[in-house]
Design a protein around this motif. Structure first.
Motif, PDB file in Angstrom:
ATOM      1  N   ALA A   1       0.834  -1.212   0.000  1.00 19.06           N
ATOM      2  CA  ALA A   1       0.000   0.000   0.000  1.00 19.06           C
ATOM      3  C   ALA A   1       0.866   1.258   0.000  1.00 19.06           C
ATOM      4  CB  ALA A   1      -0.916  -0.011   1.231  1.00 19.06           C
ATOM      5  N   ILE A   2       1.949   1.244   0.761  1.00 21.18           N
ATOM      6  CA  ILE A   2       2.851   2.397   0.784  1.00 21.18           C
ATOM      7  C   ILE A   2       3.494   2.607  -0.575  1.00 21.18           C
ATOM      8  CG2 ILE A   2       5.014   3.287   1.751  1.00 21.18           C
ATOM      9  CD1 ILE A   2       4.277   1.839   4.371  1.00 21.18           C
ATOM     10  N   VAL A   3       3.978   1.525  -1.180  1.00 21.63           N
ATOM     11  CA  VAL A   3       4.617   1.625  -2.493  1.00 21.63           C
ATOM     12  C   VAL A   3       3.624   2.114  -3.547  1.00 21.63           C
ATOM     13  CG1 VAL A   3       5.679   0.294  -4.360  1.00 21.63           C
ATOM     14  CG2 VAL A   3       6.386  -0.092  -1.990  1.00 21.63           C
ATOM     15  N   ALA A   4       2.398   1.607  -3.499  1.00 26.34           N
ATOM     16  CA  ALA A   4       1.380   2.020  -4.469  1.00 26.34           C
ATOM     17  C   ALA A   4       1.083   3.509  -4.358  1.00 26.34           C
ATOM     18  CB  ALA A   4       0.105   1.203  -4.271  1.00 26.34           C
ATOM     19  N   GLN A   5       0.927   4.001  -3.122  1.00 19.65           N
ATOM     20  CA  GLN A   5       0.632   5.425  -2.954  1.00 19.65           C
ATOM     21  C   GLN A   5       1.846   6.284  -3.292  1.00 19.65           C
ATOM     22  OE1 GLN A   5      -2.421   6.999  -2.272  1.00 19.65           O
ATOM     23  NE2 GLN A   5      -1.075   8.613  -3.017  1.00 19.65           N
ATOM     24  N   LEU A   6       3.052   5.828  -2.967  1.00 16.35           N
ATOM     25  CA  LEU A   6       4.251   6.580  -3.325  1.00 16.35           C
ATOM     26  C   LEU A   6       4.392   6.673  -4.843  1.00 16.35           C
ATOM     27  CD1 LEU A   6       6.878   8.013  -2.603  1.00 16.35           C
ATOM     28  CD2 LEU A   6       7.987   5.775  -2.448  1.00 16.35           C
ATOM     29  N   SER A   7       4.112   5.575  -5.524  1.00 20.04           N
ATOM     30  CA  SER A   7       4.179   5.586  -6.984  1.00 20.04           C
ATOM     31  C   SER A   7       3.193   6.580  -7.576  1.00 20.04           C
ATOM     32  CB  SER A   7       3.907   4.176  -7.532  1.00 20.04           C
ATOM     33  OG  SER A   7       4.875   3.260  -7.078  1.00 20.04           O
ATOM     34  N   ARG A   8       1.968   6.599  -7.039  1.00 17.37           N
ATOM     35  CA  ARG A   8       0.971   7.549  -7.520  1.00 17.37           C
ATOM     36  C   ARG A   8       1.417   8.986  -7.241  1.00 17.37           C
ATOM     37  NH1 ARG A   8      -4.462   7.142  -8.317  1.00 17.37           N
ATOM     38  NH2 ARG A   8      -3.848   5.141  -9.233  1.00 17.37           N
ATOM     39  N   THR A   9       2.001   9.211  -6.082  1.00 16.17           N
ATOM     40  CA  THR A   9       2.473  10.549  -5.717  1.00 16.17           C
ATOM     41  C   THR A   9       3.569  11.016  -6.676  1.00 16.17           C
ATOM     42  OG1 THR A   9       1.949  10.178  -3.379  1.00 16.17           O
ATOM     43  CG2 THR A   9       3.520  11.925  -3.877  1.00 16.17           C
ATOM     44  N   ILE A  10       4.484  10.125  -7.013  1.00 15.38           N
ATOM     45  CA  ILE A  10       5.557  10.471  -7.958  1.00 15.38           C
ATOM     46  C   ILE A  10       4.987  10.717  -9.349  1.00 15.38           C
ATOM     47  CG2 ILE A  10       7.615   9.568  -9.102  1.00 15.38           C
ATOM     48  CD1 ILE A  10       8.307   8.146  -6.470  1.00 15.38           C
ATOM     49  N   GLU A  11       4.014   9.915  -9.769  1.00 10.54           N
ATOM     50  CA  GLU A  11       3.368  10.124 -11.070  1.00 10.54           C
ATOM     51  C   GLU A  11       2.697  11.491 -11.123  1.00 10.54           C
ATOM     52  OE1 GLU A  11       0.642   6.943 -11.529  1.00 10.54           O
ATOM     53  OE2 GLU A  11       2.190   5.402 -11.786  1.00 10.54           O
ATOM     54  N   THR A  12       2.021  11.858 -10.036  1.00 10.23           N
ATOM     55  CA  THR A  12       1.360  13.163  -9.977  1.00 10.23           C
ATOM     56  C   THR A  12       2.377  14.290 -10.071  1.00 10.23           C
ATOM     57  OG1 THR A  12      -0.420  12.232  -8.614  1.00 10.23           O
ATOM     58  CG2 THR A  12      -0.168  14.631  -8.603  1.00 10.23           C
ATOM     59  N   ALA A  13       3.514  14.116  -9.387  1.00 11.81           N
ATOM     60  CA  ALA A  13       4.567  15.128  -9.442  1.00 11.81           C
ATOM     61  C   ALA A  13       5.134  15.252 -10.851  1.00 11.81           C
ATOM     62  CB  ALA A  13       5.679  14.790  -8.451  1.00 11.81           C
ATOM     63  N   ALA A  14       5.322  14.113 -11.511  1.00 11.64           N
ATOM     64  CA  ALA A  14       5.887  14.131 -12.863  1.00 11.64           C
ATOM     65  C   ALA A  14       4.969  14.845 -13.851  1.00 11.64           C
ATOM     66  CB  ALA A  14       6.150  12.705 -13.335  1.00 11.64           C
ATOM     67  N   ALA A  15       3.650  14.790 -13.586  1.00  6.97           N
ATOM     68  CA  ALA A  15       2.682  15.419 -14.489  1.00  6.97           C
ATOM     69  C   ALA A  15       2.400  16.870 -14.127  1.00  6.97           C
ATOM     70  CB  ALA A  15       1.385  14.620 -14.471  1.00  6.97           C
ATOM     71  N   SER A  16       2.961  17.348 -13.012  1.00  7.70           N
ATOM     72  CA  SER A  16       2.684  18.714 -12.571  1.00  7.70           C
ATOM     73  C   SER A  16       3.271  19.746 -13.527  1.00  7.70           C
ATOM     74  CB  SER A  16       3.248  18.927 -11.161  1.00  7.70           C
ATOM     75  OG  SER A  16       3.071  20.267 -10.753  1.00  7.70           O
TER      76      SER A  16
END
Length: 243
Positions: free
Chosen positions: A28-43
């Motif tokens: 769960a931590i890895v999944a949310q961290l991955s989503r957070t990084i994806e969101t940052a990359a698209a910012s």
């Protein structure tokens, strides 16, 4: 015919349940961290795409830190049980589990009482991960507290040890807040939770102090409950010594 006593089978199964829980929390931590990084990359903003700040913010949440600690404690507890069998836990492991149980239970309470209705930007959270970190994990840690075999009885002064990390976390959070630009709003501050942000809490820092005081009371109460649970069951170790 199975002649193994039921309590022995129970003791051998529990480490496996702990390990499975640790894997689930880690996923769960890895999944949310991955989503957070994806969101940052698209910012489209420099602050939103600044990966060190985004990752630093992610690991600054009490929820994430509590879940990381819980996963580590569960893995250590599993390995100890498989290696030592029915030997009572060492004192340091019981303290570690008492701390992580308290933090996870508090995480579940605070999220479901104060943060469940907070609306976040669409797509920034992983729904199943969010539930594991805020609901499933805390419930399993509560179950581990209530029913895990081999846990030693702790003295009441262990509550003081449990409180060390939350105190340090609050000091760290408030000291860091005005040193970080919010990746999402570009405001010259960032707080992990809205009830800590004096810019949105009524009465500013006075209101924040009220929330901190209230949550401190909850943490103390949960820590006392965790220690009490270990002391109430006569089969647990060292009851007489730590009255």
């Amino acid at each position: 015919m199975d002649t193994q006593p039921s309590h022995a089978r129970y003791s051998s199964v529990w480490p496996g349940l702990r390990l499975v829980t640790a894997v689930l929390i880690s996923a769960a931590i890895v999944a949310q961290l991955s989503r957070t990084i994806e969101t940052a990359a698209a910012s489209q903003t420099p602050h939103g795409s600044h990966l060190p700040t985004v990752v630093g913010n992610f690991f600054s949440y009490f929820t994430i830190q509590s879940n990381v600690a819980a996963a580590v404690a569960l893995v250590v507890g599993s390995l100890w049980a498989w290696r030592r069998g029915n030997t009572p836990e060492p004192r340091w492991l019981t303290v570690l589990l008492a701390c992580t149980s308290t933090y996870m239970i508090v995480t579940g309470l605070v999220y479901n009482l104060l943060l469940r209705g907070v609306v976040l930007p669409h797509g920034t959270t992983v729904p199943w991960s969010n539930e594991v970190l805020h609901v499933v994990g805390p419930l399993i840690m509560l179950a581990d507290l209530l029913w895990s075999p081999g846990r030693r009885v702790l003295p009441w002064r262990a509550i003081g040890v449990v409180l060390v990390f939350p105190i340090l976390w609050v000091l760290y959070t408030l000291a860091r807040a005005n040193l970080v630009t919010s990746p999402m709003s570009s405001a010259p501050w960032w707080y992990p939770y809205p009830f800590l942000d004096p810019h949105v809490v009524p009465s500013g820092y006075t209101g924040v102090a009220g929330y901190i005081t209230g949550i401190a009371v909850v943490i103390c109460a949960v820590a006392a409950f965790v220690v009490w649970v270990g002391r109430r069951e006569s089969p647990r170790v060292d009851r007489v010594r730590h009255r």
